[in-house]
Design an enzyme around this catalytic site. Structure first.
Site, short mmCIF file in Angstrom:
data_model
loop_
_atom_site.label_atom_id
_atom_site.label_comp_id
_atom_site.label_asym_id
_atom_site.label_seq_id
_atom_site.Cartn_x
_atom_site.Cartn_y
_atom_site.Cartn_z
CG ASP A 17 -8.03 56.69 -34.47
OD1 ASP A 17 -7.28 57.39 -35.18
OD2 ASP A 17 -8.10 55.34 -33.84
CB SER A 61 -5.21 55.37 -31.42
OG SER A 61 -4.96 56.23 -32.22
CG HIS A 124 -6.18 49.65 -34.12
ND1 HIS A 124 -6.06 50.81 -34.13
CD2 HIS A 124 -4.95 48.88 -34.89
CE1 HIS A 124 -5.36 50.79 -35.11
NE2 HIS A 124 -4.37 49.46 -35.30
CB SER A 126 -9.71 53.83 -30.33
OG SER A 126 -8.78 54.13 -31.44
CD GLU A 277 -11.35 53.39 -33.23
OE1 GLU A 277 -10.71 53.90 -33.46
OE2 GLU A 277 -11.27 52.57 -33.40
CG HIS A 286 -1.44 56.42 -40.20
ND1 HIS A 286 -0.53 57.18 -40.08
CD2 HIS A 286 -1.91 56.25 -39.09
CE1 HIS A 286 -0.56 57.85 -38.56
NE2 HIS A 286 -1.68 56.91 -38.55
CG ASP A 323 -7.63 59.66 -32.08
OD1 ASP A 323 -8.12 59.73 -32.81
OD2 ASP A 323 -7.48 58.25 -32.40
CG HIS A 324 -3.82 60.92 -32.91
ND1 HIS A 324 -4.11 61.15 -34.93
CD2 HIS A 324 -4.07 59.79 -32.24
CE1 HIS A 324 -4.52 59.87 -34.89
NE2 HIS A 324 -4.10 59.19 -33.74
CG HIS A 402 -1.38 60.48 -34.97
ND1 HIS A 402 -1.23 60.06 -34.57
CD2 HIS A 402 -1.86 59.50 -36.33
CE1 HIS A 402 -1.81 58.20 -34.19
NE2 HIS A 402 -1.91 58.44 -35.32
ZN LIG Z 1 -2.42 56.70 -36.40
#
Ligand SMILES: [Zn+2]
Length: 447
Positions: A17, A61, A124, A126, A277, A286, A323-324, A402
């Site tokens: 992630d 996500s 969560h 994902s 994950e 973050h 994911d990003h 992100h």
């Molecule tokens: Zn995030």
């Protein structure tokens, strides 16, 4: 290299992630120096995934999980639903005709087993992409749904869907954090539910072969001969960052969870799909905890190495992606062999040292910038080698964001060569399904 055009009996999808290319490139340095490689960087085929979603250039996500698991792009914040459903819409979230199903369902429909493993809460965004359909990623328990939609709603929260939903109730393995989301306050002090339910007890009551564990010791003691399904909830919320664990924490690493999950899933002769994950790379970023984000990336890499050792590339497709990306930059002319988490040996215009890793935005702005004097503080004096060291951000934001750049895809095993090139993120599950003969579209078996 000869192409492997066999059918993939098993598909393992690993998701880092927030693991953009800057992140895994920088993480190599933690293995010794920049010449090292993470396990998945040695896979034979790589490609790039375009991550924008239906309404945002930079994704979250939830929408990306819908893309890389269900095969369609959707609105930010929504999971397992198409873009006709707006985020947090309490009414349209019930429109089942707008639901999209994940490759885990396609695998279950084909008689295979399926599972979910993460270091975040299992509810969560994902992991929820595997089994949930919701207009709002934050609806992880019923009190969150009630806060947005009132007490008189018909909406099933994500934890409920994991235990009782069409896909959730058939998953053979579920491991991660998030215990408090499954239990009402009246049964458990930290419980977050208000509907009087104890979903963990309900899961246990479904079958004497449903095993439930909360610690690494319990996981290690598990008797697989008497276990059909496994639910492991190792923390009330997310699991601890790996750098903040010790023997007392008694939580498995992602590698340990991966090994146990594969041990359970491989008992099905038809094969399996499992989603694994490294969920907290993103959460480290973050908060501008660069050291934690890179360490979580190395842990993610160890889990993939274990999966590679436990399976054969003859019949198991392993796909690793993110994911990003994140707003972290890896720059600054660091000297070969120096610590990636240290300062750059170069004097900028303001004569104050700077770091090799920086963030475009984030909460750390205030630590590193004196707004009144309009000058930077020396980050090499403020960063002391602790896990939660914050790294400099050039713009003040409560949470670092992100990134919109493409993320890499690494593939090994049957039809891994499909994963080369630059393609939309929602192509990924269709390629996995093609290789493993899942779903009702063209596959290698229907040719
Ligand atoms: Zn995030």
């Amino acid at each position: 290299m000869p192409k492997n055009n066999k059918m993939a009996k098993n598909v393992i999808m690993f998701l880092g992630d927030g693991m953009g290319i800057a992140t895994h490139s920088a993480a190599r340095n933690l293995l010794g120096d920049e010449e090292q490689s993470l396990s998945f960087e040695k896979f034979p085929y790589t490609g790039l995934s375009r991550t924008y979603n239906v309404n945002k250039i930079v994704s979250d996500s939830a929408s990306t999980a819908t893309a890389y698991l269900c095969g369609v792009k959707t609105n930010g914040g929504t999971i397992g639903v198409d873009a006709n459903i707006e985020r947090t819409d309490c009414n349209t979230t019930l429109n089942t005709k707008n639901y999209v199903h994940s490759i885990a369902k396609w695998a279950l429909d084909a008689g295979k087993s399926a599972g979910v493993v993460t270091t975040t809460r299992v509810t969560h965004a994902s992991p929820a992409g595997v089994y949930a359909h919701v207009a709002e990623r934050d609806w992880e328990n019923d009190s969150e749904v009630a806060a947005d939609c009132g007490n008189d709603n018909k909406i099933e929260d994500i934890a409920y869907q994991l235990i009782h939903g069409e896909v959730g109730s058939k998953l053979s393995v579920v491991m991660g954090g998030g215990k408090s989301y499954f239990v009402d306050k009246k049964f458990y002090k930290k419980g977050k539910r208000i509907d009087g339910r104890n979903l963990i007890d309900e899961y246990k009551a479904m079958s004497s072969k449903n095993a439930y564990v909360e610690t690494l010791d319990e996981l290690n003691r598990l008797n697989l001969n008497t276990t059909e399904r496994l639910l492991g909830l190792f923390k009330d919320s997310h699991m601890n960052y790996h750098l903040e664990t010790d023997a007392q924490t008694n939580q498995p690493t992602l590698e340990e969870m991966t090994r146990k999950a594969l041990e359970l899933l491989r008992r099905n002769d038809q094969g399996y799909f499992v989603f694994i994950e490294g969920g907290r790379i993103d959460q480290g970023h973050h908060k501008t905890y660069a050291r934690i984000a890179l360490d979580e990336t190395v842990e993610f890499s160890k889990a993939i190495q274990a999966a590679r050792e436990l399976t054969s590339e003859d019949d198991t497709l392993i796909v690793v992606t993110a994911d990003h990306s994140h707003a972290v930059s890896y720059s600054g002319y660091g000297t070969r062999g120096s610590d990636i988490l240290g300062g750059a040996p170069f004097t900028p215009n303001d004569k104050t040292p700077y770091m090799i890793l920086n963030y475009a935005n984030g909460p750390s702005f205030k630590i590193f910038y004196d707004v009144e004097k309009h000058e930077r503080h020396d980050p090499t004096k403020l960063i002391k080698g602790k896990p939660r060291d914050e790294y400099p951000a050039t713009l003040p934001l409560a949470s670092e964001t992100h990134g919109g750049d493409d993320v890499a895809v690494f593939a090994l095993g049957p039809w891994a060569h499909l994963f080369t090139g630059v393609y939309e993120q929602n192509t990924i599950p269709h390629m996995m399904a093609y290789a493993s003969c899942l779903g009702n579209r063209l596959t290698t078996c229907t040719q």
